[in-house]
Design an enzyme around this catalytic site. Structure first.
Site, PDB file in Angstrom:
ATOM      1  N   HIS A  17     -12.117 -51.108  11.009  1.00  0.00           N
ATOM      2  CA  HIS A  17     -13.402 -51.110  11.706  1.00  0.00           C
ATOM      3  C   HIS A  17     -13.509 -49.813  12.503  1.00  0.00           C
ATOM      4  O   HIS A  17     -14.523 -49.125  12.440  1.00  0.00           O
ATOM      5  CB  HIS A  17     -13.500 -52.332  12.612  1.00  0.00           C
ATOM      6  CG  HIS A  17     -14.858 -52.591  13.149  1.00  0.00           C
ATOM      7  ND1 HIS A  17     -15.967 -52.738  12.334  1.00  0.00           N
ATOM      8  CD2 HIS A  17     -15.309 -52.728  14.429  1.00  0.00           C
ATOM      9  CE1 HIS A  17     -17.040 -52.944  13.091  1.00  0.00           C
ATOM     10  NE2 HIS A  17     -16.663 -52.944  14.358  1.00  0.00           N
ATOM     11  N   CYS A  65     -21.887 -56.305  14.159  1.00  0.00           N
ATOM     12  CA  CYS A  65     -21.081 -55.411  13.308  1.00  0.00           C
ATOM     13  C   CYS A  65     -20.414 -56.107  12.128  1.00  0.00           C
ATOM     14  O   CYS A  65     -19.804 -55.443  11.289  1.00  0.00           O
ATOM     15  CB  CYS A  65     -20.030 -54.721  14.153  1.00  0.00           C
ATOM     16  SG  CYS A  65     -20.655 -54.097  15.724  1.00  0.00           S
ATOM     17  N   PHE A 110     -15.156 -56.262  12.940  1.00  0.00           N
ATOM     18  CA  PHE A 110     -15.110 -57.115  14.124  1.00  0.00           C
ATOM     19  C   PHE A 110     -16.375 -56.891  14.948  1.00  0.00           C
ATOM     20  O   PHE A 110     -16.862 -55.762  15.044  1.00  0.00           O
ATOM     21  CB  PHE A 110     -13.863 -56.800  14.947  1.00  0.00           C
ATOM     22  CG  PHE A 110     -12.596 -56.807  14.129  1.00  0.00           C
ATOM     23  CD1 PHE A 110     -11.975 -57.995  13.795  1.00  0.00           C
ATOM     24  CD2 PHE A 110     -12.060 -55.622  13.646  1.00  0.00           C
ATOM     25  CE1 PHE A 110     -10.822 -58.013  13.007  1.00  0.00           C
ATOM     26  CE2 PHE A 110     -10.915 -55.616  12.854  1.00  0.00           C
ATOM     27  CZ  PHE A 110     -10.290 -56.819  12.537  1.00  0.00           C
ATOM     28  N   LYS A 143     -15.953 -44.519  10.161  1.00  0.00           N
ATOM     29  CA  LYS A 143     -16.909 -44.298  11.255  1.00  0.00           C
ATOM     30  C   LYS A 143     -16.733 -42.925  11.885  1.00  0.00           C
ATOM     31  O   LYS A 143     -17.601 -42.453  12.612  1.00  0.00           O
ATOM     32  CB  LYS A 143     -16.797 -45.417  12.285  1.00  0.00           C
ATOM     33  CG  LYS A 143     -17.294 -46.765  11.757  1.00  0.00           C
ATOM     34  CD  LYS A 143     -17.201 -47.848  12.814  1.00  0.00           C
ATOM     35  CE  LYS A 143     -17.710 -49.185  12.270  1.00  0.00           C
ATOM     36  NZ  LYS A 143     -16.832 -49.765  11.234  1.00  0.00           N
ATOM     37  N   PHE A 176     -19.290 -58.168  18.344  1.00  0.00           N
ATOM     38  CA  PHE A 176     -19.540 -58.831  19.618  1.00  0.00           C
ATOM     39  C   PHE A 176     -19.532 -60.346  19.418  1.00  0.00           C
ATOM     40  O   PHE A 176     -19.996 -60.857  18.397  1.00  0.00           O
ATOM     41  CB  PHE A 176     -20.914 -58.428  20.161  1.00  0.00           C
ATOM     42  CG  PHE A 176     -20.925 -57.099  20.862  1.00  0.00           C
ATOM     43  CD1 PHE A 176     -19.764 -56.407  21.152  1.00  0.00           C
ATOM     44  CD2 PHE A 176     -22.126 -56.528  21.252  1.00  0.00           C
ATOM     45  CE1 PHE A 176     -19.773 -55.195  21.811  1.00  0.00           C
ATOM     46  CE2 PHE A 176     -22.165 -55.312  21.916  1.00  0.00           C
ATOM     47  CZ  PHE A 176     -20.983 -54.645  22.192  1.00  0.00           C
ATOM     48  N   HIS A 197     -21.212 -45.535  13.776  1.00  0.00           N
ATOM     49  CA  HIS A 197     -21.181 -46.986  13.611  1.00  0.00           C
ATOM     50  C   HIS A 197     -22.542 -47.456  13.101  1.00  0.00           C
ATOM     51  O   HIS A 197     -23.527 -47.437  13.834  1.00  0.00           O
ATOM     52  CB  HIS A 197     -20.855 -47.638  14.952  1.00  0.00           C
ATOM     53  CG  HIS A 197     -20.492 -49.081  14.844  1.00  0.00           C
ATOM     54  ND1 HIS A 197     -20.716 -49.840  13.701  1.00  0.00           N
ATOM     55  CD2 HIS A 197     -19.909 -49.936  15.746  1.00  0.00           C
ATOM     56  CE1 HIS A 197     -20.298 -51.072  13.908  1.00  0.00           C
ATOM     57  NE2 HIS A 197     -19.800 -51.148  15.142  1.00  0.00           N
TER      58      HIS A 197
END
Length: 408
Positions: free
Chosen positions: A301, A164, A393, A330, A395, A335
């Site tokens: 985000h 992301c 932000f 979003k 994974f 997303h």
């Protein structure tokens, strides 16, 4: 240190492929989330929703030989880049092949179709469906490579694949390449194509929405009744340029990039950490040389996941302030993974220049565990500000923060 400005922008999204259409749909509070029939066929999948780009077609002037190594994701990235270069008046070999223009582009993964063929190879030893370009379409750096080859860009290349934060890191790396005098111009952005495998990834983490009967009511970033995200797709390209170079050739300047911060939580692969997220935001403010109170708007985000929304908003309160206006796009687009940082930067710059900022859709009751911030709802907000921030932000605990300054 060199100043870095944005001289070209273009996006392909489920809300439109130009700012006029995109903003009109924001003002209409249009949500691009739909019931996805293909997801219904997947046994055990909880969500049935996605936010597809339904009106993108391969540009008619793209010759077959030029695109044989491209899947859908690279086609969208290349088309967005072409329009951004046209917007910047840089679609000229004297710039593209000069070595003074580079590229930083990213995605979570490559195109899905060749993955199936390679899966068959591993599973059953069947090579049918694999050809000389299959891997190029599938590889995680397919967007950067295909865009670079298509336009003959011969400067440095950064291939960002960090889920992301793929395109926000791409913009950050491009900014630093110009700031430190390594390049004069950079193509920066990211893309993602809708793939059931990406939906499944989040579904197995119980991070996708299950409001399958009411697609327009989800996702719900920051809302106490949110139940997860929706996967979308798209592509976006920004053209970054050294300030003096842009001024000398009379370029239109949309904004100046003044701050970038990125770091790693170093704690957990999927659980965000507010303290290190706040550090990345503070690094961006320090890079820009401004006070937290100078930020007039934060593009969040805002994925509508439980832990993500709580960590991000508390980090924003820690690093910026409790009264900073904030919203999440979003809630309109879902997303878009590797594309979201670039799309949200494009939108943040455009909203700053127009003085109107979109609200978060479906935000009816703020989760009390979220940070104490000024959440934009209703019909949006007119704000006159010199600085906007866009945060992403990913994974792995990857955190990014970008700051854009209004150009006067």
């Amino acid at each position: 240190m060199k100043r870095v400005v944005v001289t070209g922008m273009s996006a392909i999204t489920s809300l439109g492929h130009n700012w006029e259409d995109f903003e009109a749909n924001l003002r209409k509070k249009k949500n691009a989330v739909k019931i996805d029939e293909s997801l219904k066929a997947i046994d055990g999948l909880n969500t049935q929703l996605s936010a597809p780009v339904e009106d993108f077609e391969r540009p008619a002037h793209y010759k077959r030989k030029q695109i044989r190594s491209m899947g859908r994701i690279s086609l969208m990235a290349t088309s967005a880049t072409e329009n951004a270069l046209i917007d910047a008046d840089l679609l000229d070999e004297k710039y593209l092949k000069s070595g003074r223009m580079g590229i930083a582009y990213g995605s979570s993964s490559g195109s899905s179709e060749p993955m199936v063929a390679f899966g068959d190879l591993i599973k059953s030893g069947n090579m049918n469906g694999i050809n000389a370009t299959s891997y190029i379409k599938m590889m995680s750096h397919t967007t950067a490579v295909n865009v670079g080859v298509f336009f003959g860009i011969s400067g440095r290349i950064y291939t960002t694949s960090s889920a992301c934060t793929s395109s926000s890191q791409a913009i950050g790396y491009a900014y630093e390449a110009i700031k430190f005098g390594k390049q004069e111009m950079m193509v920066a952005g990211g893309g993602e194509e809708l793939c059931p495998s990406q939906v499944v990834v989040f579904d197995t983490l119980y991070a996708t929405t299950t409001k399958n009967d009411t697609p327009k009511n989800t996702p719900r970033p920051f809302d106490k009744d949110r139940d997860g995200l929706v996967i979308g797709e798209g592509a976006c390209t920004l053209i970054l340029e050294e300030y003096e170079h842009a001024i000398k050739r009379g370029a239109t300047i949309y904004a100046e990039i003044v701050g970038y911060g990125t770091n790693s939580d170093g704690m957990h692969v999927t659980q965000p950490t507010k303290e290190t997220m706040a550090v990345a935001i503070t690094e961006s403010l320090n890079d820009a040389g401004i006070k937290a109170s100078d930020i007039g708007y934060v593009n969040a985000h805002g994925t509508a996941t439980d832990r993500g929304d709580i960590a991000e908003t508390n980090a924003t309160e820690m690093a910026v302030s409790s009264n900073v206006p904030i919203s999440s796009l979003k809630s309109y687009l879902g997303h878009t993974l590797g594309a979201c940082g670039a799309i949200e930067s494009w939108a943040s710059i455009s909203m700053m220049n127009n003085g109107w900022f979109a609200p978060t859709l479906n935000l009816d009751s703020i989760d009390p565990e979220c940070g104490n911030l000024d959440y934009i709802t209703g019909d949006g907000r007119e704000i006159d500000t010199e600085y906007v921030m866009s945060n992403n932000f990913a994974f792995g605990g990857i955190n990014t923060s970008l700051i854009f300054k209004k150009f006067k």
